[in-house]
Motif scaffolding. Structure first.
Motif, PDB file in Angstrom:
ATOM      1  N   ALA A  69       5.020  94.845 -88.528  1.00 31.45           N
ATOM      2  CA  ALA A  69       5.428  93.871 -87.202  1.00 31.45           C
ATOM      3  C   ALA A  69       7.218  93.796 -87.072  1.00 31.45           C
ATOM      4  O   ALA A  69       7.664  93.784 -87.921  1.00 31.45           O
ATOM      5  N   PRO A  70       7.130  93.536 -86.098  1.00 29.73           N
ATOM      6  CA  PRO A  70       8.811  93.354 -85.657  1.00 29.73           C
ATOM      7  C   PRO A  70       9.152  92.041 -86.586  1.00 29.73           C
ATOM      8  O   PRO A  70       8.359  90.975 -86.604  1.00 29.73           O
ATOM      9  N   ALA A  71      10.443  91.790 -86.737  1.00 30.97           N
ATOM     10  CA  ALA A  71      10.822  90.598 -87.499  1.00 30.97           C
ATOM     11  C   ALA A  71      10.500  89.339 -86.594  1.00 30.97           C
ATOM     12  O   ALA A  71      10.721  89.426 -85.578  1.00 30.97           O
ATOM     13  N   GLY A  72      10.048  88.338 -87.416  1.00 29.10           N
ATOM     14  CA  GLY A  72      10.035  86.890 -86.786  1.00 29.10           C
ATOM     15  C   GLY A  72       8.874  86.646 -86.202  1.00 29.10           C
ATOM     16  O   GLY A  72       8.523  85.501 -85.523  1.00 29.10           O
ATOM     17  N   CYS A 151      10.756  95.996 -80.106  1.00 21.37           N
ATOM     18  CA  CYS A 151      12.059  96.116 -80.681  1.00 21.37           C
ATOM     19  C   CYS A 151      13.011  95.349 -80.318  1.00 21.37           C
ATOM     20  O   CYS A 151      13.957  95.089 -81.311  1.00 21.37           O
ATOM     21  N   ALA A 152      13.044  94.676 -79.228  1.00 21.16           N
ATOM     22  CA  ALA A 152      13.749  93.331 -78.914  1.00 21.16           C
ATOM     23  C   ALA A 152      13.465  92.245 -79.785  1.00 21.16           C
ATOM     24  O   ALA A 152      14.648  91.784 -80.220  1.00 21.16           O
ATOM     25  N   GLN A 153      12.415  92.130 -79.981  1.00 18.39           N
ATOM     26  CA  GLN A 153      12.148  91.057 -80.837  1.00 18.39           C
ATOM     27  C   GLN A 153      12.659  91.162 -82.272  1.00 18.39           C
ATOM     28  O   GLN A 153      13.246  90.157 -83.126  1.00 18.39           O
ATOM     29  N   ASN A 154      12.813  92.363 -82.625  1.00 17.23           N
ATOM     30  CA  ASN A 154      13.166  92.729 -84.127  1.00 17.23           C
ATOM     31  C   ASN A 154      14.592  92.438 -84.379  1.00 17.23           C
ATOM     32  O   ASN A 154      14.860  91.932 -85.427  1.00 17.23           O
ATOM     33  N   VAL A 155      15.354  92.320 -83.133  1.00 19.18           N
ATOM     34  CA  VAL A 155      16.986  91.959 -83.331  1.00 19.18           C
ATOM     35  C   VAL A 155      17.034  90.594 -82.531  1.00 19.18           C
ATOM     36  O   VAL A 155      17.997  90.295 -82.187  1.00 19.18           O
ATOM     37  N   GLY A 156      15.794  89.739 -82.295  1.00 17.86           N
ATOM     38  CA  GLY A 156      16.214  88.390 -81.617  1.00 17.86           C
ATOM     39  C   GLY A 156      16.587  88.284 -80.213  1.00 17.86           C
ATOM     40  O   GLY A 156      17.105  87.425 -79.803  1.00 17.86           O
ATOM     41  N   ARG A 157      16.026  89.487 -79.600  1.00 17.52           N
ATOM     42  CA  ARG A 157      16.292  89.606 -78.171  1.00 17.52           C
ATOM     43  C   ARG A 157      15.151  89.675 -77.364  1.00 17.52           C
ATOM     44  O   ARG A 157      15.045  90.059 -76.074  1.00 17.52           O
ATOM     45  N   PHE A 158      14.074  89.127 -77.803  1.00 23.77           N
ATOM     46  CA  PHE A 158      12.681  89.281 -77.261  1.00 23.77           C
ATOM     47  C   PHE A 158      12.690  88.684 -75.563  1.00 23.77           C
ATOM     48  O   PHE A 158      12.454  89.130 -74.537  1.00 23.77           O
ATOM     49  N   HIS A 159      13.190  87.334 -75.664  1.00 26.50           N
ATOM     50  CA  HIS A 159      13.112  86.445 -74.691  1.00 26.50           C
ATOM     51  C   HIS A 159      13.742  86.893 -73.281  1.00 26.50           C
ATOM     52  O   HIS A 159      13.198  87.114 -72.328  1.00 26.50           O
ATOM     53  N   PRO A 160      15.052  87.275 -73.524  1.00 28.61           N
ATOM     54  CA  PRO A 160      15.927  87.795 -72.554  1.00 28.61           C
ATOM     55  C   PRO A 160      15.373  89.155 -71.883  1.00 28.61           C
ATOM     56  O   PRO A 160      15.390  89.391 -70.766  1.00 28.61           O
ATOM     57  N   SER A 181      13.129 105.984 -70.908  1.00 27.14           N
ATOM     58  CA  SER A 181      14.509 106.015 -70.472  1.00 27.14           C
ATOM     59  C   SER A 181      14.619 104.752 -69.719  1.00 27.14           C
ATOM     60  O   SER A 181      15.623 104.133 -69.747  1.00 27.14           O
ATOM     61  N   LYS A 182      13.744 104.260 -68.882  1.00 25.64           N
ATOM     62  CA  LYS A 182      13.871 103.316 -67.869  1.00 25.64           C
ATOM     63  C   LYS A 182      13.931 102.122 -68.675  1.00 25.64           C
ATOM     64  O   LYS A 182      14.671 101.001 -68.435  1.00 25.64           O
ATOM     65  N   LEU A 183      13.076 101.996 -69.819  1.00 21.05           N
ATOM     66  CA  LEU A 183      13.013 100.831 -70.656  1.00 21.05           C
ATOM     67  C   LEU A 183      14.475 100.716 -71.470  1.00 21.05           C
ATOM     68  O   LEU A 183      14.855  99.542 -71.570  1.00 21.05           O
ATOM     69  N   ILE A 184      15.047 101.519 -71.812  1.00 21.45           N
ATOM     70  CA  ILE A 184      16.388 101.757 -72.534  1.00 21.45           C
ATOM     71  C   ILE A 184      17.470 101.241 -71.502  1.00 21.45           C
ATOM     72  O   ILE A 184      18.161 100.446 -71.888  1.00 21.45           O
ATOM     73  N   THR A 185      17.239 101.844 -70.255  1.00 25.60           N
ATOM     74  CA  THR A 185      18.218 101.302 -69.324  1.00 25.60           C
ATOM     75  C   THR A 185      18.203  99.890 -68.928  1.00 25.60           C
ATOM     76  O   THR A 185      19.375  99.216 -69.018  1.00 25.60           O
ATOM     77  N   LEU A 186      16.947  99.434 -68.771  1.00 19.04           N
ATOM     78  CA  LEU A 186      16.888  97.895 -68.552  1.00 19.04           C
ATOM     79  C   LEU A 186      17.601  96.994 -69.609  1.00 19.04           C
ATOM     80  O   LEU A 186      17.879  96.019 -69.521  1.00 19.04           O
ATOM     81  N   ALA A 187      17.592  97.570 -70.975  1.00 18.24           N
ATOM     82  CA  ALA A 187      17.983  96.785 -72.019  1.00 18.24           C
ATOM     83  C   ALA A 187      19.503  96.572 -71.846  1.00 18.24           C
ATOM     84  O   ALA A 187      20.068  95.863 -72.489  1.00 18.24           O
ATOM     85  N   LYS A 188      20.100  97.431 -71.112  1.00 16.63           N
ATOM     86  CA  LYS A 188      21.871  97.166 -70.782  1.00 16.63           C
ATOM     87  C   LYS A 188      21.938  95.843 -70.301  1.00 16.63           C
ATOM     88  O   LYS A 188      23.363  95.204 -70.193  1.00 16.63           O
ATOM     89  N   GLN A 189      21.009  95.152 -69.438  1.00 20.03           N
ATOM     90  CA  GLN A 189      21.094  93.935 -68.900  1.00 20.03           C
ATOM     91  C   GLN A 189      21.134  92.810 -69.931  1.00 20.03           C
ATOM     92  O   GLN A 189      21.399  91.668 -69.645  1.00 20.03           O
ATOM     93  N   VAL A 190      20.796  93.041 -71.273  1.00 18.80           N
ATOM     94  CA  VAL A 190      20.763  92.145 -72.303  1.00 18.80           C
ATOM     95  C   VAL A 190      21.639  92.195 -73.417  1.00 18.80           C
ATOM     96  O   VAL A 190      21.955  93.259 -74.128  1.00 18.80           O
ATOM     97  N   PRO A 191      22.773  91.265 -73.472  1.00 17.71           N
ATOM     98  CA  PRO A 191      23.937  91.485 -74.294  1.00 17.71           C
ATOM     99  C   PRO A 191      23.497  91.712 -75.682  1.00 17.71           C
ATOM    100  O   PRO A 191      22.489  91.012 -76.110  1.00 17.71           O
ATOM    101  N   GLY A 192      24.073  92.767 -76.049  1.00 15.25           N
ATOM    102  CA  GLY A 192      23.418  92.998 -77.765  1.00 15.25           C
ATOM    103  C   GLY A 192      22.344  93.710 -78.078  1.00 15.25           C
ATOM    104  O   GLY A 192      21.921  94.094 -79.175  1.00 15.25           O
ATOM    105  N   ALA A 273      18.474  82.866 -78.867  1.00 12.29           N
ATOM    106  CA  ALA A 273      17.369  83.834 -78.397  1.00 12.29           C
ATOM    107  C   ALA A 273      16.815  83.621 -77.219  1.00 12.29           C
ATOM    108  O   ALA A 273      16.241  84.128 -76.517  1.00 12.29           O
ATOM    109  N   LEU A 274      17.304  82.132 -76.751  1.00 10.99           N
ATOM    110  CA  LEU A 274      16.773  81.597 -75.404  1.00 10.99           C
ATOM    111  C   LEU A 274      17.633  82.153 -74.311  1.00 10.99           C
ATOM    112  O   LEU A 274      17.317  82.041 -73.146  1.00 10.99           O
ATOM    113  N   ALA A 275      18.903  82.534 -74.513  1.00 11.26           N
ATOM    114  CA  ALA A 275      19.758  82.793 -73.603  1.00 11.26           C
ATOM    115  C   ALA A 275      19.271  84.138 -72.816  1.00 11.26           C
ATOM    116  O   ALA A 275      19.148  85.121 -73.346  1.00 11.26           O
TER     117      ALA A 275
END
Length: 284
Positions: A69-72, A151-160, A181-192, A273-275
């Motif tokens: 499972a993803p971290a956390g 994948c986002a949860q694993n690095v503490g970016r699930f919520h944004p 690739s669309k999911l990867i592109t959307l990740a550009k909106q989340v810092p980090g 993580a809430l940011a």
């Protein structure tokens, strides 16, 4: 002479008959043995098939372990994504499918309110990221998006990232997220989050077994639709104890449930993580 000859003839016939009888008995015995051999081979094949089936079923049911499972993540087998203060007095349990339009409507209507409740330490959310719409509408968008959320949860970016996905949710009948690739592109909106590691995680479906396990758990839960929302274990959507759920009534219900209880405290990591990016106006 005549009598002697007759006796010899009878003896010869008797010997011939015995030989015929013995040959017939031998042939019958060989036939039975061949038949038993065929039956035995069929039984062996059947047993092997049953054993292989059991091994395959066993392998499928045990293909996921909590360590994958993803971290956390928390809960039984680490299937739950927690967001907010661990010691918050109330818990919102939310089952959502990334392709579910009703989930998108809920997120649009309650996004701001839910984030305020989280920031104030009034609730912790337990997300169950399900993916059953792929089964009904065909496609892979739900599973791909669920994996990307892992994948986002694993690095503490699930919520944004969760907020960004729902702000950019495609129509249910358009399996846009089958294209990773669309999911990867959307990740550009989340810092980090826009990193090679995240991209690799999405491309390689790194949390696929976890996504399957979460969906299996949902199938067994008795819930049949999304969003399914519970406030402290009680169904809260579309109504909670007879009162329709709106952003304002949600606040009222949570405050009533929390009355007399201390608010939760966010850790720096939890607050970070809430940011959330300004997802409401995103169009990417």
């Amino acid at each position: 002479m005549s009598t002697m000859s007759q006796k010899n003839g009878e003896a010869k016939r008797s010997a011939r008959e015995r030989m015929q009888e013995e040959r017939a008995a031998r042939q019958a015995r060989e036939k039975r043995l061949r038949k038993l051999g065929v039956i035995g081979a069929a039984v062996v094949v059947l047993v092997v098939a049953v054993v292989v089936g059991i091994l395959v079923m066993s392998s499928n049911s045990s293909s996921y372990t909590a360590s994958q499972a993803p971290a956390g993540t928390t809960g039984g087998n680490n299937l739950v994504v927690p967001v907010g203060a661990v010691n918050a007095p109330s818990t919102l349990t939310i089952y959502e499918d990334p392709r579910c339009p009703a989930c998108g409507e809920f997120e649009k209507a309650f996004h701001t309110t839910v984030n305020q409740l989280l920031g104030a330490g009034k609730v912790q959310i337990h997300y169950h990221v399900v993916s059953f719409i792929d089964r009904h509408d065909q496609g892979n968008g739900s599973k791909n998006a669920a994996n990307a959320l892992g994948c986002a949860q694993n690095v503490g970016r699930f919520h944004p990232y969760h907020d960004v996905l729902y702000a950019n949710q495609p129509d249910e009948t358009v399996d846009a997220w089958a294209d990773r690739s669309k999911l990867i592109t959307l990740a550009k909106q989340v810092p980090g989050l826009d990193t090679p590691a995240f991209e690799s995680c999405v491309d390689h479906n790194s949390y696929g077994p976890w996504v399957t396990a979460v969906e299996t758990d949902f199938d067994k839960s008795g819930f049949t639709s999304t969003p399914t929302i519970l406030l402290n274990g009680t169904s809260a959507y579309p109504s909670y104890n007879g009162t329709g759920l709106t952003p304002q009534t949600l606040v009222t219900m949570v405050d009533a449930a929390n009355k007399g209880k201390p608010l939760g405290t966010l850790t720096p990591a939890g607050a970070s993580a809430l940011a959330s990016p300004t997802a409401a106006g995103s169009t990417g």
